[in-house]
Design a protein around this motif. Structure first.
Motif, PDB file in Angstrom:
ATOM      1  N   ALA A  99     -20.499  -8.254  46.941  1.00 30.96           N
ATOM      2  CA  ALA A  99     -19.841  -6.934  47.383  1.00 30.96           C
ATOM      3  C   ALA A  99     -18.552  -7.012  48.343  1.00 30.96           C
ATOM      4  N   ALA A 102     -15.782  -8.880  46.383  1.00 27.38           N
ATOM      5  CA  ALA A 102     -15.334  -8.131  45.592  1.00 27.38           C
ATOM      6  C   ALA A 102     -14.076  -7.277  46.186  1.00 27.38           C
ATOM      7  N   ARG A 109     -17.042  -6.115  40.740  1.00 25.32           N
ATOM      8  CA  ARG A 109     -18.169  -6.852  41.316  1.00 25.32           C
ATOM      9  C   ARG A 109     -18.473  -7.724  40.241  1.00 25.32           C
TER      10      ARG A 109
END
Length: 208
Positions: A99, A102, A109
């Protein structure tokens, strides 16, 4: 050229296999392609996979050889990993670091999960994608040098296009043409090849 591995009987006594074989004749398919197709049909109850899957027997045989050698296996989602019992699977989709990557790299993700998984698996892994088309695009663009990509993500937006791109890339792949797919289907395709690898090992052990 990679020679074919011994193919497990796939449970002639199993009711699901008897139903599949009573409803459709897959004898035209090469052994590993048939093994994969039957397993996918069983997992999905969708007989259209008989013509939707894109299987290359030599690519599948090479994948079986790599599985028998113990190469790393990467799943793009926990639902795919859950469908692969008895085999260690790398899956970073739910990691907090995924996460964070990303967000900082401004990527999806699934793409971040591929980047992190590649850091763990390295080149020569088998990638199993059933959840996210973005993972397929990242596998292609990151040059992960896969032993095999089982790419069967589902979705009306981008899934078929991602699989088209994978086939065009020249990477060793097992895909399907349509938008259909999913975690259960991708895991089933992998398990068919894993069973063939185990059958090969058992046959080799008996011969010694």
């Amino acid at each position: 050229m990679v020679t074919g591995a011994p193919i497990p009987d796939a449970g002639d006594g199993d009711e699901a296999y008897r139903i599949v074989r009573s409803r459709i004749d897959l004898s035209r398919l090469a052994p590993l392609s048939r093994c994969v197709t039957e397993r996918v049909i069983m997992a999905s109850a969708d007989f259209d996979y008989a013509t939707d899957l894109v299987c290359d027997e030599q690519v599948l045989a090479a994948g079986v050889e790599e599985l028998a050698a113990g190469v790393p296996v990467v799943a793009d989602g926990v639902t795919v990993a859950a469908g692969i019992p008895g085999y260690p699977v790398i899956c970073t989709s739910e990691d907090s670091l995924t996460a964070r990557l990303a967000r900082t790299a401004a990527i999806s993700r699934p793409a971040a999960a591929v980047r992190l998984a590649f850091g763990q698996a390295g080149p020569g892994a088998i990638w199993v994608v059933g959840c996210a088309a973005e993972a397929v695009a990242e596998i292609i663009s990151r040059n992960v040098q896969p032993a095999l990509v089982i790419a069967l993500p589902v979705g009306l937006v981008g899934a078929a296009e991602a699989k088209d791109a994978l086939r065009a890339s020249g990477l060793p792949a097992l895909t399907n043409v349509s938008e259909k797919g999913g975690a259960a289907v991708a895991a089933a395709a992998f398990c068919a090849l894993a069973d063939a690898a185990r059958a090969r090992d058992e046959a080799a052990a008996r011969s010694h």
